[in-house]
Design a protein around this motif. Structure first.
Motif, short mmCIF file in Angstrom:
data_model
loop_
_atom_site.label_atom_id
_atom_site.label_comp_id
_atom_site.label_asym_id
_atom_site.label_seq_id
_atom_site.Cartn_x
_atom_site.Cartn_y
_atom_site.Cartn_z
N GLY A 1 0.80 -1.21 0.00
CA GLY A 1 0.00 0.00 0.00
C GLY A 1 0.84 1.27 0.00
N ARG A 2 0.18 2.37 -0.28
CA ARG A 2 0.86 3.65 -0.43
C ARG A 2 0.67 4.55 0.78
N SER A 3 1.49 5.56 0.86
CA SER A 3 1.42 6.53 1.95
C SER A 3 0.20 7.43 1.78
N PRO A 4 -0.29 8.01 2.88
CA PRO A 4 -1.44 8.91 2.79
C PRO A 4 -1.14 10.12 1.89
N LYS A 5 -2.09 10.48 1.06
CA LYS A 5 -1.86 11.60 0.14
C LYS A 5 -1.86 12.95 0.83
N SER A 6 -2.43 13.01 2.03
CA SER A 6 -2.47 14.28 2.76
C SER A 6 -1.24 14.50 3.64
N LEU A 7 -0.32 13.52 3.66
CA LEU A 7 0.89 13.64 4.48
C LEU A 7 2.07 13.93 3.56
N SER A 8 2.90 14.89 3.96
CA SER A 8 4.00 15.33 3.11
C SER A 8 5.32 15.28 3.86
N LEU A 9 6.40 15.33 3.11
CA LEU A 9 7.73 15.42 3.71
C LEU A 9 7.85 16.68 4.55
N ALA A 10 7.21 17.75 4.10
CA ALA A 10 7.25 19.02 4.83
C ALA A 10 6.64 18.88 6.22
N GLU A 11 5.62 18.01 6.36
CA GLU A 11 4.99 17.82 7.67
C GLU A 11 5.96 17.18 8.65
N PHE A 12 6.74 16.22 8.19
CA PHE A 12 7.75 15.62 9.06
C PHE A 12 8.82 16.65 9.43
N GLU B 1 7.53 3.45 8.17
CA GLU B 1 8.78 3.74 8.89
C GLU B 1 9.98 3.59 7.97
N GLN B 2 9.85 2.83 6.89
CA GLN B 2 10.97 2.56 6.00
C GLN B 2 11.25 3.69 5.01
N PHE B 3 10.43 4.72 4.98
CA PHE B 3 10.71 5.87 4.12
C PHE B 3 11.90 6.67 4.65
N VAL B 4 12.53 7.42 3.76
CA VAL B 4 13.63 8.30 4.09
C VAL B 4 13.10 9.73 4.21
N LEU B 5 13.42 10.41 5.27
CA LEU B 5 13.02 11.82 5.43
C LEU B 5 14.16 12.71 4.93
N LYS B 6 14.45 12.57 3.66
CA LYS B 6 15.58 13.27 3.06
C LYS B 6 15.28 13.46 1.58
N GLU B 7 15.25 14.68 1.13
CA GLU B 7 14.93 14.96 -0.26
C GLU B 7 16.01 14.39 -1.18
N GLY B 8 15.58 13.90 -2.33
CA GLY B 8 16.52 13.45 -3.33
C GLY B 8 16.88 11.98 -3.27
N HIS B 9 16.47 11.27 -2.21
CA HIS B 9 16.76 9.84 -2.11
C HIS B 9 15.66 9.07 -2.84
N PRO B 10 15.99 7.95 -3.52
CA PRO B 10 14.95 7.18 -4.20
C PRO B 10 13.80 6.76 -3.28
N ASN B 11 14.09 6.55 -2.01
CA ASN B 11 13.07 6.10 -1.07
C ASN B 11 12.57 7.23 -0.17
N SER B 12 12.75 8.46 -0.63
CA SER B 12 12.29 9.62 0.13
C SER B 12 10.77 9.60 0.24
N PHE B 13 10.25 10.06 1.38
CA PHE B 13 8.80 10.08 1.57
C PHE B 13 8.15 11.00 0.55
N ALA B 14 7.03 10.53 0.02
CA ALA B 14 6.18 11.35 -0.84
C ALA B 14 4.75 10.86 -0.69
N PRO B 15 3.78 11.72 -0.86
CA PRO B 15 2.38 11.29 -0.77
C PRO B 15 2.05 10.25 -1.85
N GLY B 16 1.27 9.24 -1.47
CA GLY B 16 0.84 8.24 -2.43
C GLY B 16 1.96 7.36 -2.96
N LYS B 17 2.99 7.13 -2.15
CA LYS B 17 4.16 6.35 -2.57
C LYS B 17 4.27 5.07 -1.74
N ARG B 18 4.77 4.01 -2.37
CA ARG B 18 5.00 2.77 -1.65
C ARG B 18 6.40 2.79 -1.03
#
Length: 571
Positions: free
Chosen positions: A105-116, A421-438
């Motif tokens: 499943g994917r991350s919530p679309k209303s949650l953003s990297l900016a929120e973290f 929890e496995q997302f990266v809170l760092k811009e530019g990484h392939p696994n960086s958090f984004a809305p609607g992402k696995r």
């Protein structure tokens, strides 16, 4: 007698220290299971029996797998449930092909990297609402059933519903992990009410103990709604509305819209050939191709000559794992957001080039990835089932960290995964958090064919241990000549400390730690230390194994994990 036994050991070769003390053969806790028609291997005996019953009543291996998985969500909530994700590989005897399903499943679309970032978080917390992603298991059930099921899905879910209402006795390993989870997860709304029992007169709630009866009528109601209303009853009906209201009331972001938009996908399994055997895994966002990379790196070495438990065996495996996991950290991610160079990573040419970095004499302290990402404009149960028609299912399902996030919506009887929890809170990484992402995913089913025919359906659950376990099982079978049960019971290796997919902040710089399960000779431990490995003893992180092999004489062979509560059985 003690001195005689010591004298015998001194006459045995080094690797025999890992063998049965009477026969000198590789150690096994029990015999393999042989069956002429069908077989199931799961981490719970009752789930295994459910799978067999479904097949005896005319169900396919997929029907049986769905039925057993639904039951495991009730019986082993410490590892899985309808709040988690699911991946599967199916051998279809009609088309003589393998089919892969990515049910993440994917991350919530209303949650953003900016929120973290606004919350000053550098990592996603392991529990609570923030790591929750859409659960993909129910969708995966229906996708698998739509293509390969023979019985109504209501029939597949009926055994789990019955056990949820009538109760079942909790098994020993499950009770242990359940009890460990209660103090951590009781702070989250809905967990205590639905996943603990009254204490011993002290007013405290606790998990059920070994042998105590456990009922979950809320889960029975949820499964009944799914059985009657299909997948949309879960993703678009009252269940989804309850989920939406629960997260809104408890600081979460998962919404009805996120649930309604979910869909998994059929994917093409990826393979490499290891000494004549085609080993199949699913492509990222999972970590399965790490096992293929490890095997490619090991293939040039004569492991059979070195022997199981030798310093060379353990050292080469560990160094190959380090190289594969460097790529795993750098470039395994949701293919909708980053195109992992899978073909290159699993190629023999790439392995030959990377293999030049392995020294036979010294353990590597730091390893760089071989592929630098170029961004473009992802605890557990494993089970396998095989039916009388030749269909085989390799299935893995998880809530991730033990019992998951702790978030248990009222009246639904399940806990949401914390896979985000496995997302990266760092811009530019392939696994960086984004809305609607696995997110990067650890759970991986595996399959092996030989000359285009099915040979083995297997898996090893347990986080980062999984690709390490896959490679070790195949080494045990192919290189060291063990049978199916011996291959799972043999003492395991786990290397810990590689750079993880959550970014470079935890980059390996000290070579990591090498965990060796009891059974490796001290001569091997000392030799590894001389090579620069940091060797330690760890009790428990070695994963859980189930396997089914095609018997060349007809029928199947099964094996189950001695470290779990599981059972392989057939008819």
């Amino acid at each position: 007698m003690r001195s005689l036994f010591a004298a015998v050991l001194l006459t045995l070769p080094l690797t025999a220290m890992c063998a049965d003390r009477i026969t000198g053969k590789p150690f096994a806790t029990r015999s393999e299971v042989y069956a002429p028609h069908a077989i199931a291997a799961t981490s719970h005996p009752l789930a295994t029996q459910i799978a067999l019953d479904v097949m005896k009543q005319g169900g396919s291996a997929v029907d049986a797998a769905i039925a057993a998985n639904a039951a495991l969500g009730l019986m082993e909530p410490t590892g899985n449930g309808v709040g988690g994700d699911l991946f599967a590989i199916v051998w279809d005897p009609k088309s003589k092909k393998l089919y892969g399903y990515n049910g993440s499943g994917r991350s919530p679309k209303s949650l953003s990297l900016a929120e973290f970032q606004r919350r000053s978080l550098t990592e996603i917390p392991p529990h609570g609402p923030l790591p929750v992603t859409v659960p993909g298991a129910v969708d995966a059930w229906f996708a698998l059933h739509g293509r390969f099921g023979r019985k109504p899905i209501a029939d597949d879910l009926a055994p789990a519903i019955r056990y949820a209402r009538e109760g079942h006795p909790v098994h020993e390993v499950i009770a242990y992990y359940w009890d460990r989870s209660v103090p951590t997860l009781s702070k989250w709304p809905g967990f205590t009410e639905q996943f603990t029992v009254a204490g011993d007169g002290d007013g405290k709630r606790r998990g059920p103990r070994t042998g105590e009866m456990w009922k979950n009528p809320n889960l029975a109601n949820t499964l009944e709604k799914i059985a009657q209303g299909g997948r949309d009853a879960f993703y678009k009906g009252d269940i989804a509305r309850t989920i939406d209201a629960y997260f809104k009331a408890n600081g979460g972001f998962l919404s009805y819209e996120d649930m309604a938009a979910h869909t998994g996908e059929w994917v093409e399994p990826v393979s490499t050939n290891y000494r004549g055997y085609d080993v199949w895994e699913l492509p990222p966002n999972g970590q399965g191709i790490a096992a293929l990379q490890i095997l490619n790196l090991l293939e040039p070495y004569d492991l059979k000559k070195y022997g199981f438990g030798s310093p060379e065996h353990v050292h080469l495996f560990t160094e190959a794992k380090k190289l594969a996991f460097a790529d795993r950290a750098a470039s395994y991610a949701d293919p909708d957001f980053y195109r992992t160079p899978v073909a290159k990573l699993v190629s023999k040419e790439y392995a030959r080039e990377r293999g030049k970095l392995i020294s036979m004499d010294r353990a590597a302290k730091a390893v760089e990835p071989g592929v630098i990402p170029q961004l473009n404009e992802g605890d557990t149960i494993y089970m396998t089932v095989a039916d009388a028609d030749g269909m085989m299912v390799s299935l893995i399902q998880s809530n991730y960290r033990g019992m998951g996030s702790g978030m248990a919506p009222p009246g639904l009887g399940f806990i949401f995964q914390d896979r985000g929890e496995q997302f990266v809170l760092k811009e530019g990484h392939p696994n960086s958090f984004a809305p609607g992402k696995r997110p990067f995913h650890t759970i991986i089913p595996a399959f092996v064919t030989k000359s285009g025919q099915p040979w083995l359906s297997f898996g090893v659950m347990g986080g980062a241990m999984q690709p390490q376990g896959h490679a070790q099982i195949l080494m045990n079978l192919i290189d060291f000549g063990m049978n199916l049960q011996e291959a799972g019971d043999a003492p395991r290796i786990q290397h810990d400390g590689s750079t993880e997919p959550d970014g470079q902040a935890k980059a390996m710089s000290d070579g990591g730690e090498l965990d060796l399960e009891s059974g490796y000779p001290y001569e091997t431990v000392r030799a590894l230390m001389r090579k620069g490995h940091s060797v330690r003893f760890a009790d428990g992180p070695y994963g859980g194994y189930q396997a089914i092999m095609v018997n060349p004489n007809g029928g199947y062979v099964g094996a189950s994990e001695s470290r779990k509560d599981g059972q392989a059985a057939g008819y």
